[in-house]
Scaffold this motif. Structure first.
Motif, mmCIF file in Angstrom:
data_model
loop_
_atom_site.group_PDB
_atom_site.id
_atom_site.type_symbol
_atom_site.label_atom_id
_atom_site.label_comp_id
_atom_site.label_asym_id
_atom_site.label_seq_id
_atom_site.Cartn_x
_atom_site.Cartn_y
_atom_site.Cartn_z
ATOM 1 N N UNK A 1 2.132 -6.597 7.625
ATOM 2 C CA UNK A 1 3.341 -6.124 8.025
ATOM 3 C C UNK A 1 3.859 -4.690 7.362
ATOM 4 N N UNK A 2 4.842 -4.144 8.346
ATOM 5 C CA UNK A 2 5.178 -2.748 7.880
ATOM 6 C C UNK A 2 6.583 -2.779 7.103
ATOM 7 N N UNK A 3 6.591 -2.276 6.268
ATOM 8 C CA UNK A 3 8.047 -2.303 5.289
ATOM 9 C C UNK A 3 8.830 -1.100 6.023
ATOM 10 N N UNK A 4 10.257 -1.031 5.505
ATOM 11 C CA UNK A 4 11.017 0.037 5.987
ATOM 12 C C UNK A 4 11.058 0.937 4.916
ATOM 13 N N UNK A 5 10.659 0.804 3.698
ATOM 14 C CA UNK A 5 10.686 1.938 2.789
ATOM 15 C C UNK A 5 9.701 1.559 1.632
ATOM 16 N N UNK A 6 9.538 2.591 0.895
ATOM 17 C CA UNK A 6 8.496 2.374 0.088
ATOM 18 C C UNK A 6 8.853 1.725 -1.412
ATOM 19 N N UNK A 7 8.570 0.395 -1.795
ATOM 20 C CA UNK A 7 9.324 -0.191 -2.912
ATOM 21 C C UNK A 7 8.514 0.148 -4.132
ATOM 22 N N UNK A 8 9.181 -0.270 -5.404
ATOM 23 C CA UNK A 8 8.547 -0.185 -6.522
ATOM 24 C C UNK A 8 8.160 -1.559 -7.115
ATOM 25 N N UNK B 1 12.169 -16.337 0.573
ATOM 26 C CA UNK B 1 12.689 -15.151 1.102
ATOM 27 C C UNK B 1 11.910 -13.946 0.298
ATOM 28 N N UNK B 2 11.576 -13.042 1.157
ATOM 29 C CA UNK B 2 10.949 -11.733 0.287
ATOM 30 C C UNK B 2 11.908 -10.836 -0.062
ATOM 31 N N UNK B 3 11.691 -10.511 -1.363
ATOM 32 C CA UNK B 3 12.832 -9.312 -2.033
ATOM 33 C C UNK B 3 11.983 -8.316 -2.159
ATOM 34 N N UNK B 4 12.492 -6.936 -1.922
ATOM 35 C CA UNK B 4 12.039 -5.556 -1.973
ATOM 36 C C UNK B 4 13.139 -4.615 -2.723
ATOM 37 N N UNK B 5 12.521 -4.036 -3.753
ATOM 38 C CA UNK B 5 13.420 -3.096 -4.338
ATOM 39 C C UNK B 5 12.861 -1.818 -4.491
ATOM 40 N N UNK B 6 13.468 -0.630 -4.041
ATOM 41 C CA UNK B 6 12.985 0.645 -4.016
ATOM 42 C C UNK B 6 13.417 1.643 -5.428
ATOM 43 N N UNK B 7 12.685 2.461 -5.549
ATOM 44 C CA UNK B 7 13.179 3.567 -6.655
ATOM 45 C C UNK B 7 14.679 4.101 -6.652
ATOM 46 N N UNK C 1 0.756 -1.115 -0.009
ATOM 47 C CA UNK C 1 0.176 0.097 -0.096
ATOM 48 C C UNK C 1 0.944 1.271 -0.039
ATOM 49 N N UNK C 2 0.255 2.275 -0.193
ATOM 50 C CA UNK C 2 1.129 3.788 -0.366
ATOM 51 C C UNK C 2 1.330 4.327 1.047
ATOM 52 N N UNK C 3 1.017 3.335 2.375
ATOM 53 C CA UNK C 3 1.659 3.579 3.559
ATOM 54 C C UNK C 3 2.627 2.589 4.025
ATOM 55 N N UNK C 4 3.196 1.875 2.702
ATOM 56 C CA UNK C 4 4.167 0.977 3.187
ATOM 57 C C UNK C 4 3.772 -0.366 4.022
ATOM 58 N N UNK C 5 2.654 -0.656 3.619
ATOM 59 C CA UNK C 5 2.213 -1.773 4.334
ATOM 60 C C UNK C 5 2.087 -2.866 3.353
ATOM 61 N N UNK C 6 2.681 -4.040 3.795
ATOM 62 C CA UNK C 6 2.450 -5.124 3.112
ATOM 63 C C UNK C 6 1.444 -6.097 3.443
ATOM 64 N N UNK C 7 0.446 -6.187 2.682
ATOM 65 C CA UNK C 7 -0.908 -6.935 2.787
ATOM 66 C C UNK C 7 -0.650 -8.369 2.068
ATOM 67 N N UNK C 8 -0.998 -9.429 2.748
ATOM 68 C CA UNK C 8 -1.107 -10.829 1.877
ATOM 69 C C UNK C 8 -2.228 -11.394 1.959
ATOM 70 N N UNK C 9 -2.899 -11.812 1.089
ATOM 71 C CA UNK C 9 -4.292 -12.118 0.984
ATOM 72 C C UNK C 9 -4.093 -13.712 0.187
ATOM 73 N N UNK C 10 -4.968 -14.813 0.830
ATOM 74 C CA UNK C 10 -5.250 -15.908 0.205
ATOM 75 C C UNK C 10 -6.554 -15.936 -0.339
ATOM 76 N N UNK C 11 -6.621 -16.061 -1.598
ATOM 77 C CA UNK C 11 -7.763 -15.429 -2.436
ATOM 78 C C UNK C 11 -8.164 -13.979 -2.379
#
Length: 459
Positions: free
Chosen positions: A309-316, A329-335, A292-302
């Motif tokens: 969970x809260x991310x440390x930075x804003x990813x692209x 493992x979770x991989x995150x890349x920022x701008x 999300x735009x507030x750096x929250x990682x949301x995981x859905x099943x269906x």
């Protein structure tokens, strides 16, 4: 705000003053090692391949080491997208495809195993390159036409032209109808078709066989769905050997379509999504990660939310990798090029209040404290009244008036007001009201302090 934070495993910075986007990150087994590598390409033309090494049993495992980076090379043109596939004739080995604004090139990645602590070394050699007549937007890799054991390339141009390359040969060029701006595009192997968004905001599916028929003047889609909004990202996932699903992320909704265009579910989002990733943990579980735009990682099943969970930075870009040291493992890349490997931890980040003191006061101590507080309140109230000049007795100010008769030569008369006080009074306002047509001038008088005496004012 999420209760938990994403926990760091490994992090590094890709270059300086470089720009990255969602298509700059690729997770794939490019070296045939049965685990994934992290491939990153920037708009400045830098290509980097990482193989993070960390010990999960160590106290500190987030430090970047030189052996974690297999290659860093600058190409002559900006990198728009990266893909991996069997793209060389007569070879069953995966090769690296890189899309540039006016060309697409296929490289061979060669690994030299290190015999010392310096680790493995990699280098890339170009196999072939196609120069494009139109500016490119994105490309796809797949077995178009149902071929097995090899992959083809499909490049989407900015003008809506699909350019197909059967490895080293250009095989087909087709202009899509109702095209205004490029959108994300996916290839569905089960139906051998391409799905994208047209200028009317309709999702359309085109079969590869129909695109390849030269006798067809106007290409017709096999199915269409009126989405009514723009698309941020589009993903494809094989659910079973005979079933696939298309996931569409917009600014406010998350859709899931069957391979024939049937809507399976639509999830209304209460936030603005930035990027997503779709993966499966086995039939029939389908997991979706949305940032999300507030750096929250949301995981859905269906369509059901399972974790946040809260991310440390804003990813692209966000993805999931099976590394040598950790599966899933979770991989995150920022701008800006911040690359991070992380996991979903359960350490709360909310404020923990201090423990309550165990000392308990007795009844006598409580009564004594209560009496002290009552005395402080009474003293404060009395001091406040005296400082504000509030009356402490009834009829403290006595007011009498005297009016002098009007003279024959004048149309005015005088009024005398007598104020008598029993104590000092501050900030006194006197207002005189008379009936029309009479007028009191001035009508309001202010007296700052009246002492223990009689004050007389003539009006």
């Amino acid at each position: 705000m999420s209760l938990f934070k994403v926990r760091d495993l490994w992090t590094t910075k890709c270059g300086k003053d470089e720009v990255f986007e969602s298509s700059s990150l690729l997770i794939a087994d490019i070296r045939g090692q049965n685990f994934d590598d992290i491939i990153v390409g920037s708009h400045s033309g830098y290509l980097r391949i990482f193989n993070p090494q960390f010990d999960l049993e160590a106290e500190e495992y987030g430090a970047f080491k030189a052996i974690d980076q297999l290659i860093e090379i600058q190409l002559e043109e900006p990198i728009l997208q990266i893909a991996v596939g069997k793209l060389v004739s007569g070879s069953k080995v995966n090769h690296l495809a890189i899309l540039h604004p006016r060309s697409v090139a296929v490289y061979n990645v060669i690994t030299k195993t290190g015999s010392t602590e310096h680790g493995d070394q990699c280098q890339i050699n170009i196999v072939y390159e196609h120069h494009l007549k139109r500016s490119a937007y994105s490309f796809l890799v797949g077995g178009f036409g149902g071929v097995e054991g090899r992959d083809f390339l499909c490049v989407l141009g900015l003008d809506g032209t699909l350019m197909f390359y059967e490895q080293e040969t250009l095989s087909l060029t087709r202009l899509l109808p109702n095209f205004l701006l490029p959108s994300p595009i996916v290839y569905i192997p089960h139906t051998d078709s391409f799905v994208l968004l047209n200028s009317n905001w309709h999702i359309e599916s085109y079969r590869y066989q129909i695109l390849g028929e030269e006798s067809t003047d106007r290409v017709l889609p096999s199915w269409s769905y009126n989405l009514g909004e723009d698309v941020n990202d589009m993903r494809f996932l094989s659910l079973t050997t005979n079933e696939a699903a298309i996931f569409v992320l917009t600014e406010r909704n998350f859709y899931c379509f069957g391979e024939t265009g049937v809507l399976k579910f639509c999830k209304r989002l209460q936030y603005i999504p930035l990027c997503c990733h779709i993966y499966s943990r086995g039939e029939p579980s389908v997991m979706s990660m949305i940032v999300s735009d507030s750096n929250n990682l949301l995981i859905y099943e269906g369509s059901k939310l399972k974790w946040g969970a809260q991310l440390h930075a804003t990813p692209v870009a966000i993805s999931r990798a099976s590394l040598e040291s950790l599966q899933g493992c979770l991989i995150v890349l920022t701008e800006e090029g911040e690359l991070e490997c992380a996991y979903l931890g359960t350490e709360p980040t909310v404020f923990v209040p201090p423990p309550i003191q165990n000392s308990v006061l007795s009844n006598a101590e409580l009564e004594s404290k209560y009496a002290s507080l009552q005395h402080q309140i009474a003293t404060y109230s009395k001091a406040s009244k005296e400082s504000l000049g509030a009356p402490t007795q009834k009829s403290e100010i006595k007011l009498t008036t005297k009016t002098w008769p009007m003279s024959d030569s004048d149309t005015t008369c005088s009024i005398e007001i007598y104020l008598t006080t029993g104590s000092s009074v501050h900030n006194v306002n006197i207002t005189i009201e008379v009936c029309k047509p009479l007028v009191a001038e001035p009508a309001t008088h202010f007296i700052q302090t009246i002492m223990f005496q009689k004050e007389i004012y003539g009006i």
